[in-house]
Write an enzyme that holds these catalytic residues in place. Structure first.
Site, mmCIF file in Angstrom:
data_model
loop_
_atom_site.group_PDB
_atom_site.id
_atom_site.type_symbol
_atom_site.label_atom_id
_atom_site.label_comp_id
_atom_site.label_asym_id
_atom_site.label_seq_id
_atom_site.Cartn_x
_atom_site.Cartn_y
_atom_site.Cartn_z
ATOM 1 N N LYS A 11 44.735 56.769 30.079
ATOM 2 C CA LYS A 11 44.019 55.735 30.826
ATOM 3 C C LYS A 11 44.811 55.235 32.035
ATOM 4 O O LYS A 11 44.220 54.903 33.050
ATOM 5 C CB LYS A 11 43.571 54.583 29.934
ATOM 6 C CG LYS A 11 44.674 53.733 29.361
ATOM 7 C CD LYS A 11 44.116 52.734 28.354
ATOM 8 C CE LYS A 11 45.199 52.238 27.430
ATOM 9 N NZ LYS A 11 46.385 51.655 28.057
ATOM 10 N N ARG A 86 42.954 43.745 24.395
ATOM 11 C CA ARG A 86 43.348 44.660 23.328
ATOM 12 C C ARG A 86 42.921 44.160 21.963
ATOM 13 O O ARG A 86 43.166 44.816 20.971
ATOM 14 C CB ARG A 86 44.868 44.792 23.330
ATOM 15 C CG ARG A 86 45.371 46.167 23.690
ATOM 16 C CD ARG A 86 46.879 46.096 23.643
ATOM 17 N NE ARG A 86 47.524 47.364 23.691
ATOM 18 C CZ ARG A 86 47.783 48.050 24.789
ATOM 19 N NH1 ARG A 86 47.371 47.612 25.947
ATOM 20 N NH2 ARG A 86 48.437 49.189 24.732
ATOM 21 N N ARG A 125 55.568 63.076 26.143
ATOM 22 C CA ARG A 125 55.937 62.093 27.159
ATOM 23 C C ARG A 125 57.321 61.520 26.857
ATOM 24 O O ARG A 125 58.093 61.238 27.778
ATOM 25 C CB ARG A 125 54.889 60.972 27.194
ATOM 26 C CG ARG A 125 55.138 59.941 28.271
ATOM 27 C CD ARG A 125 53.939 59.036 28.468
ATOM 28 N NE ARG A 125 53.956 57.901 27.573
ATOM 29 C CZ ARG A 125 52.970 57.012 27.449
ATOM 30 N NH1 ARG A 125 51.863 57.151 28.171
ATOM 31 N NH2 ARG A 125 53.059 56.005 26.628
ATOM 32 N N ARG A 131 60.084 56.457 27.533
ATOM 33 C CA ARG A 131 59.638 55.094 27.254
ATOM 34 C C ARG A 131 60.111 54.708 25.861
ATOM 35 O O ARG A 131 59.978 55.479 24.914
ATOM 36 C CB ARG A 131 58.098 55.026 27.344
ATOM 37 C CG ARG A 131 57.628 54.187 28.517
ATOM 38 C CD ARG A 131 56.131 54.206 28.644
ATOM 39 N NE ARG A 131 55.449 53.533 27.545
ATOM 40 C CZ ARG A 131 54.152 53.289 27.541
ATOM 41 N NH1 ARG A 131 53.412 53.664 28.575
ATOM 42 N NH2 ARG A 131 53.581 52.687 26.524
ATOM 43 N N ARG A 142 51.350 52.120 16.978
ATOM 44 C CA ARG A 142 50.491 51.736 18.108
ATOM 45 C C ARG A 142 49.075 52.280 17.922
ATOM 46 O O ARG A 142 48.095 51.622 18.253
ATOM 47 C CB ARG A 142 51.104 52.242 19.423
ATOM 48 C CG ARG A 142 52.254 51.341 19.893
ATOM 49 C CD ARG A 142 53.210 52.046 20.838
ATOM 50 N NE ARG A 142 52.585 52.603 21.992
ATOM 51 C CZ ARG A 142 53.002 53.712 22.628
ATOM 52 N NH1 ARG A 142 54.064 54.364 22.176
ATOM 53 N NH2 ARG A 142 52.383 54.141 23.687
#
Ligand code: ADP
Length: 194
Positions: A11, A86, A125, A131, A142
């Site tokens: 996104k 969220r 990633r 990250r 998550r």
């Protein structure tokens, strides 16, 4: 508008492309929080534990950040929210923020991708961007939070008739084209802009 979807659905990437294409500002709560952490601000020091654990930042902090951001001049003509709301409490707060200016949500774009593919993308990633919340345990947490907390936001948007659900499996270009097609179908009057 807002764009939602599970972590790793792409996104952020699609929000940037839509922003460039449509000339609207993206407001990404995740980016705002990561910037604060990077710059070691007081807010950054407060949110870092939540980010690293893959937990949601408490609503009071998040809502304040969004309220202040949506008060700035560059979002007067519209905006694309990435990562907010969220949970349903944040959606209720967003309604209040928008109503104060006589506005409401026009559309909620949702990217759907299956969990196995998401975990694969996020672990990949992790090897590239590093990250701090892209470790396997945190990724699974998550994802769980997304299913429990954020999917009800999509359901609420669906009941309002503003949910545009798009298949998030495929190439970046394919997904971008699907998003534009969904917007064109819903907003034929604004089709020239897309
Ligand atoms: P992703 O969708 O890949 O998890 P984001 O950049 O959207 O990435 O969010 C990263 C982190 O920032 C979240 O795990 C959470 O800790 C925090 N965050 C972002 N947006 C919100 C929000 N609306 N409410 C609470 N926490 C948020």
């Amino acid at each position: 508008m807002l764009i939602m979807g599970p972590p790793g659905c792409g996104k952020g990437t699609q929000a940037e492309r839509l922003s460039r294409h449509l000339g609207i500002t993206v407001v990404s709560t995740g980016e705002v929080f990561r910037d604060h952490v990077k710059n070691r601000t007081p807010l950054g020091r407060e949110v870092i534990v939540h980010l690293d654990a893959g937990d949601l930042v408490p609503d009071t902090l998040t809502n304040r950040v969004v309220r202040e951001r949506l008060d700035q001049d560059d979002v007067r003509g519209g905006f694309l929210l990435d990562g907010y709301p969220r949970n349903t409490a944040q959606l209720a707060e967003l309604d209040v923020i928008l109503a104060a200016n006589g506005h409401g949500l026009d559309a909620a774009l949702e990217l759907s991708v299956d969990d196995a593919e998401l975990v694969r993308r996020l672990l990949h990633r992790a090897t590239l961007a590093g990250r701090s919340d892209d470790t396997e345990d945190v990724i699974r947490h998550r994802l769980e939070l997304y299913h429990h907390e954020t999917e009800p936001v999509a359901a609420a948007c669906s009941r309002r008739g503003i949910l545009l659900s798009v298949d998030g499996m495929g190439s970046e270009d394919q997904i971008f084209d699907r998003l534009l097609a969904a917007l064109r179908a819903s907003f034929p009057d604004a089709a020239a802009a897309t």
